[in-house]
Design a protein around this motif. Structure first.
Motif, PDB file in Angstrom:
ATOM      1  N   HIS A   1     -39.430  -1.756 -41.605  1.00  7.26           N
ATOM      2  CA  HIS A   1     -40.802  -1.906 -42.088  1.00  7.26           C
ATOM      3  C   HIS A   1     -41.109  -0.840 -43.146  1.00  7.26           C
ATOM      4  N   LYS A   2     -40.203  -0.721 -44.097  1.00  5.48           N
ATOM      5  CA  LYS A   2     -40.348   0.291 -45.146  1.00  5.48           C
ATOM      6  C   LYS A   2     -41.569   0.048 -46.014  1.00  5.48           C
ATOM      7  N   GLU A   3     -41.985  -1.219 -46.104  1.00  3.24           N
ATOM      8  CA  GLU A   3     -43.154  -1.527 -46.935  1.00  3.24           C
ATOM      9  C   GLU A   3     -44.433  -1.000 -46.314  1.00  3.24           C
ATOM     10  N   ARG A   4     -44.395  -0.656 -45.036  1.00  2.00           N
ATOM     11  CA  ARG A   4     -45.584  -0.228 -44.313  1.00  2.00           C
ATOM     12  C   ARG A   4     -45.483   1.210 -43.807  1.00  2.00           C
ATOM     13  N   VAL A   5     -44.372   1.564 -43.198  1.00  2.00           N
ATOM     14  CA  VAL A   5     -44.213   2.895 -42.596  1.00  2.00           C
ATOM     15  C   VAL A   5     -43.760   3.868 -43.668  1.00  2.00           C
ATOM     16  N   LYS A   6     -44.632   4.820 -43.994  1.00  2.00           N
ATOM     17  CA  LYS A   6     -44.378   5.746 -45.088  1.00  2.00           C
ATOM     18  C   LYS A   6     -44.126   7.179 -44.613  1.00  2.00           C
ATOM     19  N   GLY A   7     -44.046   7.377 -43.307  1.00  2.00           N
ATOM     20  CA  GLY A   7     -43.753   8.708 -42.784  1.00  2.00           C
ATOM     21  C   GLY A   7     -43.582   8.664 -41.279  1.00  2.00           C
ATOM     22  N   LEU A   8     -42.818   9.613 -40.744  1.00  2.00           N
ATOM     23  CA  LEU A   8     -42.568   9.692 -39.309  1.00  2.00           C
ATOM     24  C   LEU A   8     -42.662  11.132 -38.829  1.00  2.00           C
ATOM     25  N   VAL A   9     -43.250  11.320 -37.660  1.00  2.00           N
ATOM     26  CA  VAL A   9     -43.205  12.599 -36.954  1.00  2.00           C
ATOM     27  C   VAL A   9     -42.688  12.295 -35.554  1.00  2.00           C
ATOM     28  N   LEU A  10     -41.542  12.863 -35.225  1.00  3.33           N
ATOM     29  CA  LEU A  10     -40.915  12.627 -33.924  1.00  3.33           C
ATOM     30  C   LEU A  10     -41.024  13.890 -33.087  1.00  3.33           C
ATOM     31  N   MET A  11     -41.782  13.809 -32.002  1.00  8.63           N
ATOM     32  CA  MET A  11     -42.030  14.970 -31.143  1.00  8.63           C
ATOM     33  C   MET A  11     -41.160  14.892 -29.897  1.00  8.63           C
ATOM     34  N   ASP A  12     -40.031  15.609 -29.928  1.00  7.29           N
ATOM     35  CA  ASP A  12     -39.066  15.580 -28.835  1.00  7.29           C
ATOM     36  C   ASP A  12     -38.734  14.138 -28.470  1.00  7.29           C
ATOM     37  N   ALA A  13     -38.428  13.361 -29.495  1.00  4.02           N
ATOM     38  CA  ALA A  13     -38.117  11.945 -29.293  1.00  4.02           C
ATOM     39  C   ALA A  13     -36.830  11.778 -28.495  1.00  4.02           C
ATOM     40  N   THR A  14     -36.784  10.738 -27.689  1.00 11.13           N
ATOM     41  CA  THR A  14     -35.586  10.444 -26.936  1.00 11.13           C
ATOM     42  C   THR A  14     -34.419  10.213 -27.882  1.00 11.13           C
ATOM     43  N   SER A  15     -33.281  10.724 -27.537  1.00  8.45           N
ATOM     44  CA  SER A  15     -32.077  10.588 -28.344  1.00  8.45           C
ATOM     45  C   SER A  15     -31.732   9.131 -28.583  1.00  8.45           C
ATOM     46  N   PRO A  16     -31.206   8.796 -29.760  1.00  8.21           N
ATOM     47  CA  PRO A  16     -30.789   7.418 -30.017  1.00  8.21           C
ATOM     48  C   PRO A  16     -29.574   7.008 -29.187  1.00  8.21           C
ATOM     49  N   THR A  17     -28.924   7.991 -28.565  1.00 17.61           N
ATOM     50  CA  THR A  17     -27.749   7.715 -27.724  1.00 17.61           C
ATOM     51  C   THR A  17     -27.960   8.304 -26.331  1.00 17.61           C
ATOM     52  N   MET A  18     -29.164   8.136 -25.783  1.00 22.03           N
ATOM     53  CA  MET A  18     -29.514   8.822 -24.545  1.00 22.03           C
ATOM     54  C   MET A  18     -28.673   8.393 -23.353  1.00 22.03           C
ATOM     55  N   ALA A  19     -28.387   7.113 -23.227  1.00 18.45           N
ATOM     56  CA  ALA A  19     -27.592   6.658 -22.089  1.00 18.45           C
ATOM     57  C   ALA A  19     -26.215   7.299 -22.108  1.00 18.45           C
ATOM     58  N   ASP A  20     -25.594   7.292 -23.271  1.00 16.51           N
ATOM     59  CA  ASP A  20     -24.282   7.913 -23.406  1.00 16.51           C
ATOM     60  C   ASP A  20     -24.376   9.418 -23.193  1.00 16.51           C
ATOM     61  N   ASP A  21     -25.429  10.030 -23.701  1.00 20.00           N
ATOM     62  CA  ASP A  21     -25.609  11.472 -23.557  1.00 20.00           C
ATOM     63  C   ASP A  21     -25.634  11.886 -22.090  1.00 20.00           C
ATOM     64  N   ILE A  22     -26.423  11.170 -21.304  1.00 18.19           N
ATOM     65  CA  ILE A  22     -26.591  11.598 -19.915  1.00 18.19           C
ATOM     66  C   ILE A  22     -25.352  11.300 -19.075  1.00 18.19           C
ATOM     67  N   THR A  23     -24.639  10.214 -19.372  1.00 18.77           N
ATOM     68  CA  THR A  23     -23.428   9.914 -18.607  1.00 18.77           C
ATOM     69  C   THR A  23     -22.313  10.910 -18.924  1.00 18.77           C
ATOM     70  N   LYS A  24     -22.323  11.437 -20.141  1.00 21.03           N
ATOM     71  CA  LYS A  24     -21.329  12.455 -20.494  1.00 21.03           C
ATOM     72  C   LYS A  24     -21.727  13.833 -19.960  1.00 21.03           C
ATOM     73  N   ALA A  25     -23.028  14.128 -19.988  1.00 17.54           N
ATOM     74  CA  ALA A  25     -23.492  15.435 -19.522  1.00 17.54           C
ATOM     75  C   ALA A  25     -23.388  15.555 -18.006  1.00 17.54           C
ATOM     76  N   ILE A  26     -23.670  14.447 -17.297  1.00 17.14           N
ATOM     77  CA  ILE A  26     -23.577  14.443 -15.831  1.00 17.14           C
ATOM     78  C   ILE A  26     -22.552  13.382 -15.445  1.00 17.14           C
ATOM     79  N   PRO A  27     -21.336  13.765 -15.090  1.00 14.28           N
ATOM     80  CA  PRO A  27     -20.285  12.788 -14.778  1.00 14.28           C
ATOM     81  C   PRO A  27     -20.574  12.009 -13.503  1.00 14.28           C
ATOM     82  N   GLU A  28     -19.896  10.890 -13.360  1.00 12.17           N
ATOM     83  CA  GLU A  28     -20.068  10.048 -12.185  1.00 12.17           C
ATOM     84  C   GLU A  28     -19.686  10.776 -10.904  1.00 12.17           C
ATOM     85  N   SER A  29     -18.836  11.796 -11.024  1.00 13.77           N
ATOM     86  CA  SER A  29     -18.388  12.558  -9.861  1.00 13.77           C
ATOM     87  C   SER A  29     -19.406  13.588  -9.387  1.00 13.77           C
ATOM     88  N   ALA A  30     -20.505  13.744 -10.112  1.00 11.71           N
ATOM     89  CA  ALA A  30     -21.515  14.743  -9.744  1.00 11.71           C
ATOM     90  C   ALA A  30     -22.116  14.426  -8.378  1.00 11.71           C
TER      91      ALA A  30
END
Length: 304
Positions: free
Chosen positions: A161-190
């Motif tokens: 929506h580049k024709e409309r959205v002309k700026g962004l402010v992200l305040m501690d936005a969730t990571s674009p790879t959050m699922a992968d992040d958490i599975t790598k940070a906390i292994p299944e063996s935890a």
């Protein structure tokens, strides 16, 4: 003491992680995020002042708007985090409305808006946002300012929506790879609290949250050269997770840096004295960032 820390971190991650994405979205959803806006934009017909419920795609959406629009200035749209609603943004909206036209809305399943009919995905959430923007902004430029899940939604929406959205402010936005992040940070063996946290968040990714949002990772796509400010927390609250806290903090910081790929005009800063809720812990940081992005967006719009 451990139980208290665990409760705080789980609550925070429920908000931060839900910020990751929206239901049933695979790679296909990212590519098909509401590419066509509705033909009718009605912002000039009965401007909203205060809180009002509007109809978007047959669903009742709770919207709040305040402040007087200035010629050439973008409308600021505030987007709440997962598990929250527009009322949590009220103080920020009031401050910003002294200088800007500012709106916020409850997503389906949040606050006073209607419940979703079923699981939501990026495309559906995008259509709701488009309908809200049609009503409150019309053809005027928009700056999206999102916290946590709201930040992720804003960042996913902007490239299409580049024709409309002309700026962004992200305040501690969730990571674009959050699922992968958490599975790598906390292994299944935890085991113990970390294992519980992992399981709870993965369940939320699958749609077990108030908005019925199924969370999927995706690449960061460019929104061009629009001004983007990414603000990350400075207080390492994720470090409270036993054994894996340091990994979570590192993954979170890496996720914030990934959002810089949104624009050639992206900047990253840290709210040194803030936890996840930057706009509550250090509201002046959020206000100044939104002021800067709005001013730059207005200049760019005038130059085009």
């Amino acid at each position: 003491m451990l139980g208290k820390h665990k409760a705080c971190v789980v609550a925070a991650l429920c908000s931060t992680v839900i910020g990751a994405g929206v239901t049933g979205c695979g790679a296909d959803s990212l590519e098909n995020w509401d590419p066509l806006a509705p033909a009718t934009r009605t912002a000039d017909a009965g401007a909203i002042s205060g809180t009002e419920k509007i109809d978007v795609e047959g669903r009742s959406v709770n919207v709040s708007c305040s402040g007087e629009p200035a010629k050439g200035e973008p409308v600021i749209m505030l987007m709440h985090g997962g598990g929250d609603a527009l009322d949590k943004l009220a103080a920020l909206q009031k401050t910003l409305s002294e200088q800007h036209r500012v709106c916020s809305y409850d997503r389906l399943g949040a606050g006073a808006s209607a419940q979703p009919e079923g699981p939501q995905d990026f495309a559906g959430a995008g259509r709701i946002l488009t309908g809200v923007l049609d009503r409150v902004a019309g053809d005027r430029p928009v700056v999206l300012a999102g916290h946590s899940l709201g930040g992720l939604l804003a960042a996913r929406y902007a490239p299409d929506h580049k024709e409309r959205v002309k700026g962004l402010v992200l305040m501690d936005a969730t990571s674009p790879t959050m699922a992968d992040d958490i599975t790598k940070a906390i292994p299944e063996s935890a085991t113990g609290p970390a294992a519980e946290l992992r399981a709870q968040n993965l369940a939320m990714f699958q749609g077990q949250n108030p908005e019925k949002l199924v969370i999927a990772d995706g690449k960061v796509r460019s929104a061009g050269d629009i001004p983007v400010e990414v603000i990350q927390h400075g207080k390492p609250y994720l470090a409270a997770v036993p054994k894996y806290g340091k990994r979570l903090e590192q993954a979170w910081a890496a996720g914030q840096r990934k959002w810089l790929a949104l624009s050639s005009g992206s900047k990253l800063s840290t709210a040194a004295n803030s936890g996840h809720y930057i706009y509550l812990d250090q509201p002046e940081v959020a206000v100044k960032a939104i002021d800067r992005v709005a001013a730059q967006a207005a200049r760019q719009s005038q130059d085009q």
